[in-house]
Each structure stands twice: as C-alpha cells, then as structure tokens.
Design an enzyme around this catalytic site. Structure first.
Site, PDB file in Angstrom:
ATOM      1  N   LYS A 108     -78.743 -31.661  46.828  1.00 10.64           N
ATOM      2  CA  LYS A 108     -79.591 -30.457  46.956  1.00 10.64           C
ATOM      3  C   LYS A 108     -78.715 -29.387  47.602  1.00 10.64           C
ATOM      4  CE  LYS A 108     -84.145 -29.033  48.673  1.00 10.64           C
ATOM      5  NZ  LYS A 108     -84.645 -28.375  47.475  1.00 10.64           N
TER       6      LYS A 108
HETATM    7  C1  LIG Z   1     -84.850 -28.599  41.660  1.00 11.16           C
HETATM    8  C2  LIG Z   1     -85.861 -29.362  42.443  1.00 11.16           C
HETATM    9  N1  LIG Z   1     -86.423 -30.452  41.892  1.00 11.16           N
HETATM   10  C3  LIG Z   1     -87.341 -31.172  42.552  1.00 11.16           C
HETATM   11  C4  LIG Z   1     -87.756 -30.823  43.818  1.00 11.16           C
HETATM   12  C5  LIG Z   1     -88.779 -31.660  44.531  1.00 11.16           C
HETATM   13  O1  LIG Z   1     -88.174 -32.376  45.571  1.00 11.16           O
HETATM   14  P1  LIG Z   1     -88.983 -32.778  46.874  1.00 11.16           P
HETATM   15  O2  LIG Z   1     -90.206 -33.480  46.405  1.00 11.16           O
HETATM   16  O3  LIG Z   1     -88.058 -33.660  47.625  1.00 11.16           O
HETATM   17  O4  LIG Z   1     -89.287 -31.526  47.602  1.00 11.16           O
HETATM   18  C6  LIG Z   1     -87.196 -29.704  44.442  1.00 11.16           C
HETATM   19  C7  LIG Z   1     -87.576 -29.316  45.791  1.00 11.16           C
HETATM   20  O5  LIG Z   1     -86.905 -29.644  46.723  1.00 11.16           O
HETATM   21  C8  LIG Z   1     -86.221 -28.964  43.727  1.00 11.16           C
HETATM   22  O6  LIG Z   1     -85.685 -27.872  44.281  1.00 11.16           O
END
Ligand SMILES: Cc1ncc(COP(=O)(O)O)c(C=O)c1O
Length: 313
Positions: free
Chosen positions: A156
């Site tokens: 991320k």
């Molecule tokens: C590209 C992307 N996909 C999926 C998610 C969902 O991840 P999470 O459930 O850990 O927030 C996020 C958010 O963080 C994201 O930015």
C-alpha cells in the site's frame, strides 16, 4: 471533505503539535512517491471506542515497507501502541487513522539510501466515503490497475494512488461515485480504494490477490464473516461481464466499509436494491465494529477517549 485537524500527530515515537508535522519540499517522497501508508478506523462502542483490526493494518504497513526495502525503526507493538496513545491524547473517536512511513529530506537522486525514514500517525474524524446509502452508481474504468511486476499492488504505497486517482477522477467527471479497475488482462481487479465482491447464485466471489488487488483487511473480514455465516466463498477471477449479471455487488474497504453497488455502467445490479447476502454481511460487520455484536474474531483494540470533538474544523 476538508481534513478536520486534531491536537497531536505521532512522529517517530513522540507526540508533536498538528501544525508542526511538516516536511521539506525537497523530501524524497515528494519527488518519487516513496511512502507506504495505512488507513484504519476506530468505531464508537456502547462502552467507549475501539480500533478495528489494528495489528493487521500495522503488519501490512510493515509488509509494504519491506517490499520497498524501507527498514522501519519501530516494531508492530510500538506502532500499535502509538495509535492508542495518539487517539487517547487527542480524545477524538470515532476516527480515521492514517499512519505513513516516508523517505524524507536527504538526497535528490532516485536512490533512497541517503534519505531518512520518517514515520507519522494522524487521526481525525471522517464519515462515510462513498455516496449512495441504498447503493452506489459506479462504472468500469478505462484505466487498468497496476500490471504485475511493475508497481506491486500488495504494497500500500503512495505511488499506487496515482493510478487510483486516474480511475476515481474519470468516474467522478462522468457522474459516478467510483470506478472499478480491470487488471492488465481485462479481469476485474478492484475499485480505486476498495476491494470488490459479487454474489451469483448464492455464492460469494472476489478476485484473488493475483488480479492486482490490495490484500484488504475489510476483504479478509468479509471472507471470515461469510464463512462464519456458512456461505460458499470463492476467490476466483471475475470477467467484466459477470459484474452486469451478478445478483449482488458490493465494495469493501476501511474508508468505504461494506458499500452496496446499485448499478455498473448504468446497468442495474438485479433490482437495484442491496441484496440479502450483502445485508447479512454488512449487519455482522457493523455489528462487530460498533460493539453491538460479540467481537468473536478478536478484531477490536479498545481505546479510552474522553471527548469526541475535534480541536478545530
Ligand atoms: C486500492 C485499494 N484496494 C482495497 C482497499 C481496501 O483495503 P482495506 O479493507 O484494508 O482498507 C483499499 C483501501 O485501503 C485500497 O486503497
């Protein structure tokens, strides 16, 4: 929604005033996108407040950093304790929590070696992310998600969100609440900031991590809840057209939470109303997060908060 400032920000182990959490314009991160970050929520509970899946988020931060050879000078436990200390010092919960590790001011070359790593954590109030209570109207983007072995989607990282911005801006300009990105082979990947699920003939499907998806913590929570509810769950590649003939479709994410989708490219999902399986999963998810159902999976970290008002608007 403009950021609502709070009193303190955690910086490398110390709480500093919000206004002093600044970096230099020549910092490596500004030029080369060299940051990894998290988005976490703390929910209000009948007996106080609690952070949702704090260790899992902080482990993902450490994993993202490891992929980019960023040696963070803090352990998982120290990072988690930092979040609790910060929320309690600011007295702001429910809230959104934004930890970020970045390469700071040092050298201007692409090599990050001479730029120090800085870790910050902020928390502030943040409400609903995606418009559409009964279900969001979304589109499939003309932009693909990150191709394998280019910018890693399991990290991320700040740089990933240039792609997310392209997807989201295109959707917004065309009057949609959000865009769905396909992967480089044209298979469904995820939203610009959410994972995606579909229901077809009573089975819950979501794309596997190999379709350029982030390993979402909410995605994992929904998979866990669905299995607990006795649903059949499949992590399978989803062709675009399956979106249009699905019985139910919803996004998941820390910001978006569990968000039903009403239409895709102006094609209604079933009758356009949130489906039964979506509602059951959302009910369980919000029930646990808000402390109204037992924390049966051990997902909550309690925080002691005395006030719920931000310091300034
Ligand atoms: C590209 C992307 N996909 C999926 C998610 C969902 O991840 P999470 O459930 O850990 O927030 C996020 C958010 O963080 C994201 O930015």
């Amino acid at each position: 929604m403009p950021i609502q400032s709070t009193s303190k920000i955690w910086h490398n182990g110390n709480l500093i005033p919000w206004e002093q959490a600044n970096i230099h314009v020549m910092s490596h991160v500004i030029h080369y996108g060299s940051s990894v970050f998290e988005g976490i929520r703390a929910y209000g509970q009948p007996q106080g407040s609690a952070v949702f899946r704090l260790p899992e988020h902080m482990q993902r931060l450490l994993d993202s950093a490891k992929i980019y050879r960023m040696d963070l000078p803090f352990t998982l436990e120290e990072l988690c304790a930092g979040v609790v200390d910060l929320i309690e010092a600011n007295g702001v919960a429910p809230c959104y929590i934004r930890p970020i590790a970045l390469r700071g001011y040092g050298e201007i070359g692409v090599s990050p070696k001479g730029s120090p790593i800085e870790v910050y954590i902020a928390n502030f109030p943040w409400g609903k992310y995606i418009a559409g209570h009964g279900g969001a109207d979304v589109c499939v983007s003309s932009w693909n998600r990150l191709a394998p072995n280019t910018i890693p989607s399991l990290a991320k990282a700040g740089a990933n969100y240039m792609n997310s911005q392209l997807i989201h801006m295109e959707a917004e300009i065309n009057g949609y609440a959000e865009g769905i990105g396909l992967d480089v082979n044209g298979l469904v990947s995820e939203g610009s900031g959410e994972n995606i699920f579909i229901v077809r003939n009573g089975v819950l499907f979501t794309p596997p991590l190999s379709n350029s998806t982030l390993s979402g913590i909410t995605r994992d929570s929904v998979l866990t809840i669905a299995r607990h509810l006795g649903l059949t769950v499949r992590e399978r590649s989803i062709p675009r057209e399956l979106l249009y003939i699905a019985d139910e479709v919803f996004f998941t994410g820390t910001a978006a939470e569990v968000q039903p989708i009403r239409s895709i490219d102006r094609i209604l999902v079933a009758d356009g109303k949130p489906g039964e399986i979506t509602k059951k999963i959302a009910d369980e998810f919000f029930g646990i997060a808000n402390g109204l159902k037992p924390d049966r999976f051990g997902w909550l970290t309690p925080v002691k908060v005395n006030a719920s008002e931000p310091v300034s608007a």
